[in-house]
Enzyme design. Sequence first.
Site, PDB file in Angstrom:
ATOM      1  N   ASN A  65     -14.765   2.420   2.843  1.00 60.30           N
ATOM      2  CA  ASN A  65     -13.301   2.388   2.770  1.00 60.30           C
ATOM      3  C   ASN A  65     -12.642   3.295   3.810  1.00 60.30           C
ATOM      4  O   ASN A  65     -11.423   3.410   3.837  1.00 60.30           O
ATOM      5  CB  ASN A  65     -12.818   2.791   1.361  1.00 60.30           C
ATOM      6  CG  ASN A  65     -12.829   4.286   1.150  1.00 60.30           C
ATOM      7  OD1 ASN A  65     -13.793   4.973   1.510  1.00 60.30           O
ATOM      8  ND2 ASN A  65     -11.758   4.817   0.586  1.00 60.30           N
ATOM      9  N   SER A 123       0.811  -1.218   0.000  1.00 65.44           N
ATOM     10  CA  SER A 123       0.000   0.000   0.000  1.00 65.44           C
ATOM     11  C   SER A 123       0.845   1.268   0.000  1.00 65.44           C
ATOM     12  O   SER A 123       1.835   1.378   0.733  1.00 65.44           O
ATOM     13  CB  SER A 123      -0.932   0.016   1.217  1.00 65.44           C
ATOM     14  OG  SER A 123      -1.665   1.224   1.255  1.00 65.44           O
ATOM     15  N   LYS A 129     -14.097  -4.241   2.880  1.00 64.41           N
ATOM     16  CA  LYS A 129     -14.921  -3.050   2.631  1.00 64.41           C
ATOM     17  C   LYS A 129     -16.393  -3.229   3.006  1.00 64.41           C
ATOM     18  O   LYS A 129     -17.091  -2.243   3.202  1.00 64.41           O
ATOM     19  CB  LYS A 129     -14.787  -2.605   1.180  1.00 64.41           C
ATOM     20  CG  LYS A 129     -13.406  -2.026   0.861  1.00 64.41           C
ATOM     21  CD  LYS A 129     -13.352  -1.441  -0.533  1.00 64.41           C
ATOM     22  CE  LYS A 129     -12.024  -0.760  -0.784  1.00 64.41           C
ATOM     23  NZ  LYS A 129     -11.974  -0.090  -2.118  1.00 64.41           N
ATOM     24  N   GLY A 162     -15.050  -5.850 -13.662  1.00 66.13           N
ATOM     25  CA  GLY A 162     -15.003  -6.430 -12.321  1.00 66.13           C
ATOM     26  C   GLY A 162     -16.272  -6.138 -11.555  1.00 66.13           C
ATOM     27  O   GLY A 162     -16.933  -5.120 -11.796  1.00 66.13           O
ATOM     28  N   SER A 168      -0.674   4.075   0.785  1.00 62.45           N
ATOM     29  CA  SER A 168      -1.402   4.980   1.680  1.00 62.45           C
ATOM     30  C   SER A 168      -0.522   5.558   2.786  1.00 62.45           C
ATOM     31  O   SER A 168      -0.613   6.764   3.078  1.00 62.45           O
ATOM     32  CB  SER A 168      -2.617   4.261   2.280  1.00 62.45           C
ATOM     33  OG  SER A 168      -3.583   4.014   1.297  1.00 62.45           O
ATOM     34  N   THR A 212      -9.221  -1.350   2.961  1.00 62.04           N
ATOM     35  CA  THR A 212      -9.122  -1.857   1.605  1.00 62.04           C
ATOM     36  C   THR A 212      -9.589  -3.302   1.574  1.00 62.04           C
ATOM     37  O   THR A 212     -10.099  -3.837   2.561  1.00 62.04           O
ATOM     38  CB  THR A 212      -7.686  -1.676   1.064  1.00 62.04           C
ATOM     39  OG1 THR A 212      -7.653  -2.007  -0.324  1.00 62.04           O
ATOM     40  CG2 THR A 212      -6.674  -2.520   1.822  1.00 62.04           C
ATOM     41  N   GLY A 271      -4.038   3.894 -11.028  1.00 57.84           N
ATOM     42  CA  GLY A 271      -4.794   3.748  -9.794  1.00 57.84           C
ATOM     43  C   GLY A 271      -4.315   4.660  -8.689  1.00 57.84           C
ATOM     44  O   GLY A 271      -5.072   4.984  -7.768  1.00 57.84           O
ATOM     45  N   GLY A 279     -16.616  -6.640  -7.884  1.00 52.71           N
ATOM     46  CA  GLY A 279     -16.451  -6.644  -6.437  1.00 52.71           C
ATOM     47  C   GLY A 279     -16.872  -5.334  -5.796  1.00 52.71           C
ATOM     48  O   GLY A 279     -17.567  -4.506  -6.397  1.00 52.71           O
TER      49      GLY A 279
END
Length: 286
Positions: A88, A15, A67, A130, A17, A63, A245, A132
Amino acid sequence: MSRLAAVLGHPVSHSKSPAMHRAAYALLGEDIDYSAIDVTEAGLPALMQQVAAEPAWCGLSVTMPLKTAVIAEVHEVRGVAGVLGVVNTVAFEGTGSNARRIAYNTDVEGIVSAVRYAGVGEPAQAVVIGGGATSAAAVAALSAVGARAVQVFVRDTGRATDARAAAGALGISLDVRPLSGAAQAVAGADVVISTLPPRAADGLAGELEQLQPATPGVLLDVAYDPWPSRIAGTWSAGGGTVVPGLEMLLYQAVEQVRLFTGRGEDVNAAVIDVMCDAVGLPRRAY
């Protein structure tokens, strides 16, 4: 005493973040120790009990695969998170044992800001790859930028529950189709958001390479490690615009910093720029 914040997920060692958040807090002069905690769905309740017992916590970034599971661990769900049933972000209101855990979804704003920064207006043909939890945020974001209908391509059309629920709640038309054979529709879309895990879109990229179509639209690939992804490289070679992303991660993190610090207006362009610096994104041109 330092306050605490962290990103939770599994796996989470990759990550970006922590780098973004730490840069923001340093510039803001906030004493917040932001870390990464690897935790599965099975381990989440026990971890949240530990968090509840520690009064220093001010925020959690959440993440995959947590979620939806984290909803059971909060006191309140606010905003679009309540509509989507996907979270999130958890911000702490109050102090000590009286602190309340409030859940949000900043992924939607992250996607909206990322694609708008790339020049997306009101897309006539919008695609999500996707099905999800992140696909729900993608559907909501496309609705927010003006899309009236969204095509969702998934490996199993019976497993697009989150995207279907989001579309139903928002009143947007949704067409769920199998991922196999998606190349032509994907190549012709104004905006495509891939919510698949790293390398999971490689097969679709291979189809696009064989077809060699022009791809004049915008692709946001939420997977950013490794980068560039195969589908991003293929898209760029076809003449399209690629949004990494990390752009989505940046803008959703900006909203998290505002929630964790309570300093909304202070999280300005200068803060965003140091967050960009921390992960190698170009500074913004406002």
